[in-house]
Design a protein around this motif. Sequence first.
Motif, short mmCIF file in Angstrom:
data_model
loop_
_atom_site.label_atom_id
_atom_site.label_comp_id
_atom_site.label_asym_id
_atom_site.label_seq_id
_atom_site.Cartn_x
_atom_site.Cartn_y
_atom_site.Cartn_z
N GLN A 150 0.79 -1.03 0.04
CA GLN A 150 0.14 -0.12 0.14
C GLN A 150 0.86 1.19 -0.05
O GLN A 150 0.64 2.21 -0.67
CB GLN A 150 -0.91 0.00 1.25
CG GLN A 150 -2.01 -1.13 1.14
CD GLN A 150 -2.83 -1.20 2.38
OE1 GLN A 150 -2.51 -0.49 3.47
NE2 GLN A 150 -3.87 -1.80 2.38
N ASP A 194 0.24 9.78 -3.39
CA ASP A 194 -0.26 10.40 -1.97
C ASP A 194 0.93 9.77 -1.13
O ASP A 194 1.42 9.17 -1.17
CB ASP A 194 -1.56 9.35 -1.89
CG ASP A 194 -2.65 9.75 -3.15
OD1 ASP A 194 -2.49 10.57 -3.55
OD2 ASP A 194 -3.39 8.73 -3.32
N SER A 195 0.43 10.49 0.07
CA SER A 195 1.08 9.82 1.45
C SER A 195 0.36 8.77 1.82
O SER A 195 -0.72 8.74 1.87
CB SER A 195 1.31 11.37 2.42
OG SER A 195 -0.16 11.61 2.81
N PRO A 196 1.16 7.90 2.61
CA PRO A 196 0.76 6.86 3.45
C PRO A 196 -0.15 7.38 4.43
O PRO A 196 0.24 8.22 5.25
CB PRO A 196 1.71 5.95 3.71
CG PRO A 196 3.11 6.77 3.84
CD PRO A 196 2.79 8.13 2.84
N SER A 197 -1.45 6.70 4.51
CA SER A 197 -2.27 6.93 5.64
C SER A 197 -2.05 5.95 6.85
O SER A 197 -2.12 4.80 6.52
CB SER A 197 -3.88 6.94 5.05
OG SER A 197 -4.02 5.80 4.72
N GLU A 233 2.46 1.67 -3.39
CA GLU A 233 1.36 2.11 -4.49
C GLU A 233 0.90 3.71 -4.26
O GLU A 233 0.97 4.40 -5.12
CB GLU A 233 0.15 1.07 -4.34
CG GLU A 233 0.28 -0.11 -4.91
CD GLU A 233 -1.09 -0.85 -4.49
OE1 GLU A 233 -1.97 -0.47 -4.28
OE2 GLU A 233 -0.93 -2.37 -4.86
N ASN A 234 0.84 3.84 -2.79
CA ASN A 234 0.50 5.35 -2.69
C ASN A 234 1.93 6.39 -2.94
O ASN A 234 1.56 7.38 -3.56
CB ASN A 234 0.46 5.64 -1.18
CG ASN A 234 -1.05 5.17 -0.60
OD1 ASN A 234 -1.74 4.69 -1.48
ND2 ASN A 234 -0.90 4.93 0.60
N SER A 241 -4.71 2.98 7.16
CA SER A 241 -4.45 1.64 6.53
C SER A 241 -3.56 0.71 6.68
O SER A 241 -3.24 -0.26 6.48
CB SER A 241 -4.19 2.13 4.85
OG SER A 241 -2.79 2.75 4.72
#
Length: 109
Positions: free
Chosen positions: A11, A20-23, A14-15, A26
């Motif tokens: 994840q 995107d920044s990792p959340s 993929e981010n 998740s």
Amino acid sequence: MSSSNNTTVKQVVENIKIGDSPSPSSSSSSSSSSNINVSSPSSLSSSASSSQPPPKDLTHRPAQELAATLIGTGIFTLVYGTVRYYRTLRDLQADKFRPNRGGVAMLTV
């Protein structure tokens, strides 16, 4: 490595590819997997190049110098030819023209 850690790493990767920044929501139950900082070499090079201007293309510099030299030589030739033409015309009208036989002889040899 457990499957939950693999999922979290996937994840994050993929981010990063998406931008995107990792959340943190998740991430799975392990706290070490939420602190993973993954950066690809391409993202490092793009962030470094964005702060500096791109390098100049130096392949056209010799061509520009050659073009400037040829244009300068052409302008000099036109000016010199014009001055010489009118000087010769003036000498012919005043009956003072002397042909340069020595210079012509040297060029023909």
